[in-house]
Motif scaffolding. Structure first.
Motif, mmCIF file in Angstrom:
data_model
loop_
_atom_site.group_PDB
_atom_site.id
_atom_site.type_symbol
_atom_site.label_atom_id
_atom_site.label_comp_id
_atom_site.label_asym_id
_atom_site.label_seq_id
_atom_site.Cartn_x
_atom_site.Cartn_y
_atom_site.Cartn_z
ATOM 1 N N LEU A 20 -4.632 0.353 -15.959
ATOM 2 C CA LEU A 20 -4.300 -0.854 -17.031
ATOM 3 C C LEU A 20 -3.047 -1.616 -16.560
ATOM 4 O O LEU A 20 -3.078 -3.000 -16.611
ATOM 5 N N MET A 21 -1.828 -1.088 -15.853
ATOM 6 C CA MET A 21 -0.679 -1.485 -15.640
ATOM 7 C C MET A 21 -0.766 -1.973 -14.031
ATOM 8 O O MET A 21 0.213 -2.737 -13.905
ATOM 9 N N HIS A 22 -1.427 -1.497 -13.096
ATOM 10 C CA HIS A 22 -1.552 -1.758 -11.658
ATOM 11 C C HIS A 22 -1.528 -3.316 -11.316
ATOM 12 O O HIS A 22 -0.891 -3.960 -10.406
ATOM 13 N N LYS A 23 -2.257 -3.998 -12.195
ATOM 14 C CA LYS A 23 -2.041 -5.475 -12.166
ATOM 15 C C LYS A 23 -1.054 -6.199 -12.658
ATOM 16 O O LYS A 23 -0.557 -7.322 -12.384
ATOM 17 N N GLU A 24 -0.968 -5.579 -13.887
ATOM 18 C CA GLU A 24 0.181 -6.404 -14.669
ATOM 19 C C GLU A 24 1.471 -6.155 -14.300
ATOM 20 O O GLU A 24 2.452 -7.006 -14.273
ATOM 21 N N VAL A 25 1.940 -5.207 -13.525
ATOM 22 C CA VAL A 25 3.137 -4.902 -12.981
ATOM 23 C C VAL A 25 3.078 -4.395 -11.361
ATOM 24 O O VAL A 25 2.806 -3.262 -10.975
ATOM 25 N N PRO A 26 2.821 -5.556 -10.778
ATOM 26 C CA PRO A 26 2.535 -5.022 -9.155
ATOM 27 C C PRO A 26 3.878 -4.232 -8.436
ATOM 28 O O PRO A 26 3.650 -3.615 -7.456
ATOM 29 N N GLN A 27 4.984 -4.383 -8.924
ATOM 30 C CA GLN A 27 6.085 -3.728 -8.310
ATOM 31 C C GLN A 27 6.177 -2.195 -8.948
ATOM 32 O O GLN A 27 7.019 -1.324 -8.485
ATOM 33 N N MET A 28 4.980 -1.797 -9.629
ATOM 34 C CA MET A 28 5.143 -0.485 -10.242
ATOM 35 C C MET A 28 5.177 0.458 -8.927
ATOM 36 O O MET A 28 4.480 0.462 -7.946
ATOM 37 N N GLU A 29 6.115 1.448 -9.357
ATOM 38 C CA GLU A 29 6.144 3.022 -8.363
ATOM 39 C C GLU A 29 5.564 3.931 -9.064
ATOM 40 O O GLU A 29 5.837 4.585 -10.041
ATOM 41 N N TYR A 30 4.404 4.426 -8.400
ATOM 42 C CA TYR A 30 3.724 5.519 -8.778
ATOM 43 C C TYR A 30 4.155 6.919 -8.129
ATOM 44 O O TYR A 30 4.302 6.994 -7.068
ATOM 45 N N ILE A 49 -7.880 7.955 -6.990
ATOM 46 C CA ILE A 49 -7.034 6.839 -7.667
ATOM 47 C C ILE A 49 -6.516 5.955 -6.780
ATOM 48 O O ILE A 49 -6.380 4.688 -6.627
ATOM 49 N N LYS A 50 -5.769 6.503 -5.600
ATOM 50 C CA LYS A 50 -5.382 5.641 -4.416
ATOM 51 C C LYS A 50 -6.340 4.617 -3.845
ATOM 52 O O LYS A 50 -5.931 3.557 -3.498
ATOM 53 N N ALA A 51 -7.565 5.125 -3.436
ATOM 54 C CA ALA A 51 -8.387 4.393 -2.861
ATOM 55 C C ALA A 51 -8.952 3.475 -3.966
ATOM 56 O O ALA A 51 -9.213 2.074 -3.197
ATOM 57 N N ARG A 52 -9.378 3.525 -5.030
ATOM 58 C CA ARG A 52 -9.515 2.700 -5.993
ATOM 59 C C ARG A 52 -8.863 1.526 -6.194
ATOM 60 O O ARG A 52 -9.333 0.276 -6.636
ATOM 61 N N LEU A 53 -7.596 1.890 -6.673
ATOM 62 C CA LEU A 53 -6.574 0.940 -6.973
ATOM 63 C C LEU A 53 -5.781 0.474 -5.758
ATOM 64 O O LEU A 53 -5.123 -0.595 -5.895
ATOM 65 N N GLY A 54 -5.876 0.959 -4.608
ATOM 66 C CA GLY A 54 -5.205 0.272 -3.431
ATOM 67 C C GLY A 54 -3.557 0.419 -3.754
ATOM 68 O O GLY A 54 -2.516 -0.346 -3.199
#
Length: 262
Positions: A20-30, A49-54
């Motif tokens: 949900l958040m990876h496009k809304e908050v591009p600076q997110m640290e996972y 997850i890493k592969a799908r979301l980049g």
């Protein structure tokens, strides 16, 4: 500068939140707090997850491992009342990762859950709850996972929560399946119960050792299958994963550590 952080546990809720958040908050640290005692399926799911979301996921490791802290706590296994594993292997590595920086921490608690559950008391780490703010419930989370193509982790076929292979929040059926699917990890859990210098015995489940539990595994499986059949009949629209979760929650509805099980 304020950092934005999102902890992945290898479970469905934190994964859906990352989607949900990876496009809304591009600076997110996972990040993922890696105890070194996780299921193989958890690491596989994180790779998916890493592969799908980049995205990049930072793996956080404690300076001292589980075995060290078990010795420090004189062999006392972690339990719902003494959750030293969460503090030492999850929370402290997170707080070191953030340091003194101001950080917004995104927490995957749903709108249909009656809990707050933020795990750090550090004033510079501010929790937010996007699912609650948007009124998203379990069915929404499952739809997010399906639509993304990530889906559920494979351990959801027999276990409904993420966490260490020997997590004390496992239900009896999950222990039986751990012995079947990951016998080495199960053997290690048995050793943690039994092998203490002073001859003491601690148990992961109340009232019996794991070896005693496995000795009656046929009954545990039979009881579980009976409960599954009843739940399917009562709630025919539920997915298999939802049926499993409902049955296991009926067996033990004690709330797990949020740092491990979101």
């Amino acid at each position: 500068m304020t950092r934005h952080i999102l902890g992945l546990s290898g479970g469905k809720d934190s994964t859906a939140l990352a989607i949900l958040m990876h496009k809304e908050v591009p600076q997110m640290e996972y990040f993922f707090c890696d105890t070194g005692k996780e299921l193989p399926e958890t690491y596989e799911y994180l790779e998916r997850i890493k592969a799908r979301l980049g995205i990049k996921i930072e793996y956080l490791n404690a300076e001292r491992d589980f075995d060290h802290w078990l010795e420090v706590f004189n062999g006392v296994l972690p339990s719902p009342r003494v959750r030293w594993c969460t503090r030492k292997l999850k929370i402290e590595p997170l707080e070191k990762f953030v340091g003194d920086d101001k950080a917004v921490s995104y927490i995957g608690i749903r709108a249909d859950e009656n809990r707050e559950g933020y795990v750090s008391a550090q004033p510079n780490i501010y929790p937010v709850y996007p699912f609650k703010e948007r009124g998203l419930v379990k069915s929404d989370i499952l739809n997010i996972l399906d639509d993304s193509g990530i889906g559920l982790p494979s351990y959801y076929e027999w276990r409904s929560r993420s966490g260490c292979s020997f997590c004390f929040f496992q239900r009896k059926y999950e222990w039986v399946k751990l012995a079947e699917k990951h016998p080495e990890e199960f053997a290690q859990a048995v050793a943690y119960e039994r092998d203490h210098k002073d001859g003491r015995t601690y148990t992961w489940t109340q009232g019996e050792t794991l070896l005693e539990l496995i000795a009656r595994k046929d009954q545990v499986i039979a009881d579980h299958e009976k409960a599954i059949a009843k739940e399917k009949k009562t709630s025919p629209k539920l997915s298999l994963a939802e049926v499993l979760e409902s049955v296991l929650d009926d067996e033990d509805d004690e709330m797990p550590c949020l740092a491990c099980h979101l």
